[in-house]
Design an enzyme around this catalytic site. Sequence first.
Site, PDB file in Angstrom:
ATOM      1  N   ALA A  62      47.964 -34.213  35.835  1.00  0.00           N
ATOM      2  CA  ALA A  62      46.374 -34.255  35.372  1.00  0.00           C
ATOM      3  C   ALA A  62      46.369 -35.123  34.162  1.00  0.00           C
ATOM      4  CB  ALA A  62      46.686 -32.365  34.317  1.00  0.00           C
ATOM      5  N   GLY A 103      50.583 -32.630  38.478  1.00  0.00           N
ATOM      6  CA  GLY A 103      49.246 -31.859  39.185  1.00  0.00           C
ATOM      7  C   GLY A 103      49.761 -32.265  40.267  1.00  0.00           C
ATOM      8  N   GLU A 106      51.607 -30.981  42.331  1.00  0.00           N
ATOM      9  CA  GLU A 106      50.989 -29.607  42.805  1.00  0.00           C
ATOM     10  C   GLU A 106      49.699 -29.441  43.631  1.00  0.00           C
ATOM     11  OE1 GLU A 106      50.576 -28.449  38.870  1.00  0.00           O
ATOM     12  OE2 GLU A 106      52.071 -26.852  39.174  1.00  0.00           O
TER      13      GLU A 106
HETATM   14  N1  T1G Z   1      47.307 -38.064  31.630  1.00  0.00           N
HETATM   15  C1  T1G Z   1      46.622 -39.643  30.837  1.00  0.00           C
HETATM   16  N2  T1G Z   1      47.068 -40.988  30.879  1.00  0.00           N
HETATM   17  C2  T1G Z   1      47.921 -41.329  31.510  1.00  0.00           C
HETATM   18  C3  T1G Z   1      48.952 -40.377  32.521  1.00  0.00           C
HETATM   19  C4  T1G Z   1      48.592 -39.231  32.680  1.00  0.00           C
HETATM   20  N3  T1G Z   1      48.639 -37.859  33.236  1.00  0.00           N
HETATM   21  N4  T1G Z   1      49.851 -40.988  33.337  1.00  0.00           N
HETATM   22  C5  T1G Z   1      50.144 -42.304  32.280  1.00  0.00           C
HETATM   23  N5  T1G Z   1      48.622 -42.339  31.506  1.00  0.00           N
HETATM   24  C6  T1G Z   1      48.574 -43.748  30.669  1.00  0.00           C
HETATM   25  C7  T1G Z   1      49.545 -43.853  29.603  1.00  0.00           C
HETATM   26  O1  T1G Z   1      49.574 -43.439  28.649  1.00  0.00           O
HETATM   27  C8  T1G Z   1      49.232 -45.321  29.695  1.00  0.00           C
HETATM   28  O2  T1G Z   1      47.742 -45.281  29.166  1.00  0.00           O
HETATM   29  C9  T1G Z   1      48.530 -45.796  30.757  1.00  0.00           C
HETATM   30  O3  T1G Z   1      48.396 -44.702  31.418  1.00  0.00           O
HETATM   31  C10 T1G Z   1      49.520 -45.936  31.891  1.00  0.00           C
HETATM   32  O4  T1G Z   1      50.690 -45.782  32.075  1.00  0.00           O
HETATM   33  C11 T1G Z   1      48.304 -29.163  36.181  1.00  0.00           C
HETATM   34  C12 T1G Z   1      48.721 -29.846  33.638  1.00  0.00           C
HETATM   35  C13 T1G Z   1      52.190 -41.714  35.484  1.00  0.00           C
HETATM   36  C14 T1G Z   1      54.769 -42.909  35.946  1.00  0.00           C
HETATM   37  O5  T1G Z   1      53.723 -36.423  32.662  1.00  0.00           O
HETATM   38  O6  T1G Z   1      55.298 -40.841  34.014  1.00  0.00           O
HETATM   39  O7  T1G Z   1      49.811 -32.089  35.592  1.00  0.00           O
HETATM   40  O8  T1G Z   1      48.891 -47.687  27.367  1.00  0.00           O
HETATM   41  O9  T1G Z   1      52.709 -47.599  31.419  1.00  0.00           O
HETATM   42  O10 T1G Z   1      54.476 -47.424  33.426  1.00  0.00           O
HETATM   43  O11 T1G Z   1      50.862 -28.767  36.210  1.00  0.00           O
HETATM   44  O12 T1G Z   1      52.721 -43.243  32.937  1.00  0.00           O
HETATM   45  O13 T1G Z   1      46.983 -48.192  29.446  1.00  0.00           O
HETATM   46  O14 T1G Z   1      46.299 -46.987  27.557  1.00  0.00           O
HETATM   47  O15 T1G Z   1      53.253 -44.904  32.016  1.00  0.00           O
HETATM   48  O16 T1G Z   1      53.051 -47.565  35.830  1.00  0.00           O
HETATM   49  C15 T1G Z   1      52.105 -35.044  34.158  1.00  0.00           C
HETATM   50  C16 T1G Z   1      53.078 -38.970  32.907  1.00  0.00           C
HETATM   51  C17 T1G Z   1      51.011 -34.319  33.477  1.00  0.00           C
HETATM   52  C18 T1G Z   1      53.333 -38.415  34.558  1.00  0.00           C
HETATM   53  C19 T1G Z   1      53.037 -44.772  35.595  1.00  0.00           C
HETATM   54  N6  T1G Z   1      52.223 -35.950  34.783  1.00  0.00           N
HETATM   55  N7  T1G Z   1      52.956 -40.075  33.098  1.00  0.00           N
HETATM   56  O17 T1G Z   1      54.394 -45.156  34.619  1.00  0.00           O
HETATM   57  O18 T1G Z   1      52.225 -47.004  33.627  1.00  0.00           O
HETATM   58  S1  T1G Z   1      50.962 -32.542  33.108  1.00  0.00           S
HETATM   59  C20 T1G Z   1      52.919 -36.711  33.532  1.00  0.00           C
HETATM   60  C21 T1G Z   1      54.373 -41.277  33.773  1.00  0.00           C
HETATM   61  C22 T1G Z   1      50.559 -31.870  34.392  1.00  0.00           C
HETATM   62  C23 T1G Z   1      49.890 -30.110  35.641  1.00  0.00           C
HETATM   63  C24 T1G Z   1      50.028 -30.046  34.416  1.00  0.00           C
HETATM   64  C25 T1G Z   1      54.241 -42.491  33.758  1.00  0.00           C
HETATM   65  C26 T1G Z   1      54.131 -43.225  35.402  1.00  0.00           C
HETATM   66  P1  T1G Z   1      47.276 -47.302  28.104  1.00  0.00           P
HETATM   67  P2  T1G Z   1      52.366 -46.226  32.056  1.00  0.00           P
HETATM   68  P3  T1G Z   1      53.898 -47.015  34.197  1.00  0.00           P
END
Ligand code: T1G
Length: 694
Positions: A62, A103, A106
């Site tokens: 998400a 998500g 999921e």
């Molecule tokens: N949402 C919004 N922005 C995100 C994002 C996300 N999920 N993941 C990364 N970004 C942005 C990050 O802030 C950065 O922005 C850019 O993308 C590159 O990220 C319903 C509710 C995927 C392994 O927890 O672990 O799903 O600084 O530098 O090193 O159950 O990002 O460029 O402006 O980290 O290649 C669950 C979180 C969400 C994954 C990539 N998902 N992200 O790593 O790049 S909750 C997460 C990461 C959810 C559901 C629930 C990592 C990555 P900017 P980056 P990276």
Amino acid sequence: MSASSYSVQGDVAVIVMDNPPVNGLGHALRTHIYDSLAKASSDAAVKAVVMIGSAKAFSGGADIREFNTPKSAAKPTLHEIIAVLDGMHKPVVAAIGGFALGGGLELALACHYRVASPKANLALPEVKLGILPGGGGTQRLPRVIPVAEALQMMLSGNPIASEKGKALGLIEEVVEGDLLAGALDYANKLVAQGKGARRIRAMTAKLEGATQFFERARAETAKTSRGFPAPLEIIACVEAAVAKPFDEGLKFERARFEHLINTIESKAMRHMFFAERQTARIPDVPEDTRTREIRKAAIIGAGTMGGGIAMNFANAGIPVTLLEPKQEALDRGLATILKNYTATMKKGRLTQAEVDSRMGLIKTTLSYDDVRDADIVIEAVFEDIAVKKAVFEKLDAVMKPGAIIATNTSTLDVNQIAAFTKRPQDVIGTHFFSPANVMRLLEVVRAAKTAKDVLATTMKLGKKLRKVSVVSGVCDGFIGNRMLEQYVRQALFMLDEGALPQQIDGVLQKWGLAMGPFTMYDLAGNDIGWYVRKRRYVESPHIVYSKIADRICELGRFGQKTGSGWYRYEAGSRTPVPDPVVEKLIEDYRKEIGITPRKISDEEILQRCLYALANEGAHILGEGIALRASDIDMVYLTGYGFPAYRGGPMFWADSVGLANVLAAIERFRKGYQGAAWEPAPLLAKLTAEGKTFN
Ligand code: T1G
């Protein structure tokens, strides 16, 4: 979202998700998926569907930025997409390249089959954001892989690789080579075999001895999740997956998710997620600034810091040379490094081969000639300006042009150090935190003349060393230690007034800090603070300190390393034991300065210590020493054991309300040693404007 697409290849519909950088399931991508599924369902020529992302990302989950905003509930929601998948009869195959997280996984779980490339990473990392998988993950995952494995995945939030996913039953096939071709092939086989949709919701999560299993899980988790609200909720959801029908479990999960997404702890942890990524942004240094190649490093000084810093380079695969004037110092340094690696290997986190290869990257020398061709040299010698001067003059004489010359100083003036060389533009501060091979924080100190490409190179190197690099300007103590000093001053003043070390530490540790100031100083060494205060007494006599800390040091009570400090330590133990000797010393000191001790409330301890941090942080922000408030939060999270679920000193002050912080500071100014409280102009300004730090 231009490159997202829908096409039909043969009789298989292909839905491509392309929403850089991570295929976050923001509203636009959700709409694309929802509309594409509708098309595939209604097209009689389509017999199966493949859903695929990019080589790097199936989906990162998400869009966290949408949380707590109307966008996250904008139709079609992830739940509605998942409901469509649940209702489809045509088989849908998720083709996972790169990562499928949160998500994203999921979504793949709601598809009927999953294939993945060999390098794919599969995770439900929501716990790291203070929430739980809210897209059915807590109900589907335990139905498709063993319950204990599913729970462990959700409690750790850590990824598993494709092979393990296949072994567990999370994915059907690992596809070598072209993922789309492999997925199309898999889909066509399903059609040929007349296999339709296979819904995980129709499966059951089986677990022998469920009651004992979950009781044990709760007891175990409660020990380590203090302050973090999500882990126990995840256990409850998985228990529901075992005990309840699917839809009831889903409703339970939704309710617990809605609760968590609104907690201050989750907002704090999401703040930290973005804060960590923000630190790399330097307004006047473009992201595409050309950086210098760092192929070889050298460290001057093989003591605790020098050795730890060298390990960082070896861990990153960069050859590093340690230099000391005496062989026995080198031998001691190398022996300590080997001891550290061996200890890590004994914990199963390194193999012997890895230890050998890292040790093989660390050379030692007595001669500056052997470091002249290093691309970066980091000085980690005794914290004395005369010693630094001698080292920097030597380095300036021998290092090749273009080499970066860094100092690991924690209290001295980097501008003054840079002036010891004829190349101040190549000089920078790299303040590692002890133990340097463990602590993630690296304060990158930008001196007045530091060149932009030197700064960009050092920040990039910090990332390679797996550090959180935070830019600091030059001031006494940079960001972290400068704030810490005001925090410790208040703790010491409260000893004068009636508190005891164990009360102050107890309050702060209960609040969530890894350790209170007195336990911390007993660990780091009370002589460090003593040395700084003695310098302060000369340089800044107007700064008043309680003398209690000096009295402790005059007794040689430097902490754990001398067997006693603020606390007593039994032989071989690191557990702080309150010491009547210290209590008597404090009582005598109060009499000496004519103070009648008063009861100090836990609330006052919290406010005076934590507002001191926030107020000094506001000074630092206002002076431009730190680039942004969230950088200061990251410093405290990664360098000082500040609890992630409190979001950092600045985030926490925002949550208290800056007007409340300022009002309390005004009250403290009227109290004991009130002159220590100088409300930061920025704090007053933001309060007047009704704004926040972050
Ligand atoms: N949402 C919004 N922005 C995100 C994002 C996300 N999920 N993941 C990364 N970004 C942005 C990050 O802030 C950065 O922005 C850019 O993308 C590159 O990220 C319903 C509710 C995927 C392994 O927890 O672990 O799903 O600084 O530098 O090193 O159950 O990002 O460029 O402006 O980290 O290649 C669950 C979180 C969400 C994954 C990539 N998902 N992200 O790593 O790049 S909750 C997460 C990461 C959810 C559901 C629930 C990592 C990555 P900017 P980056 P990276």
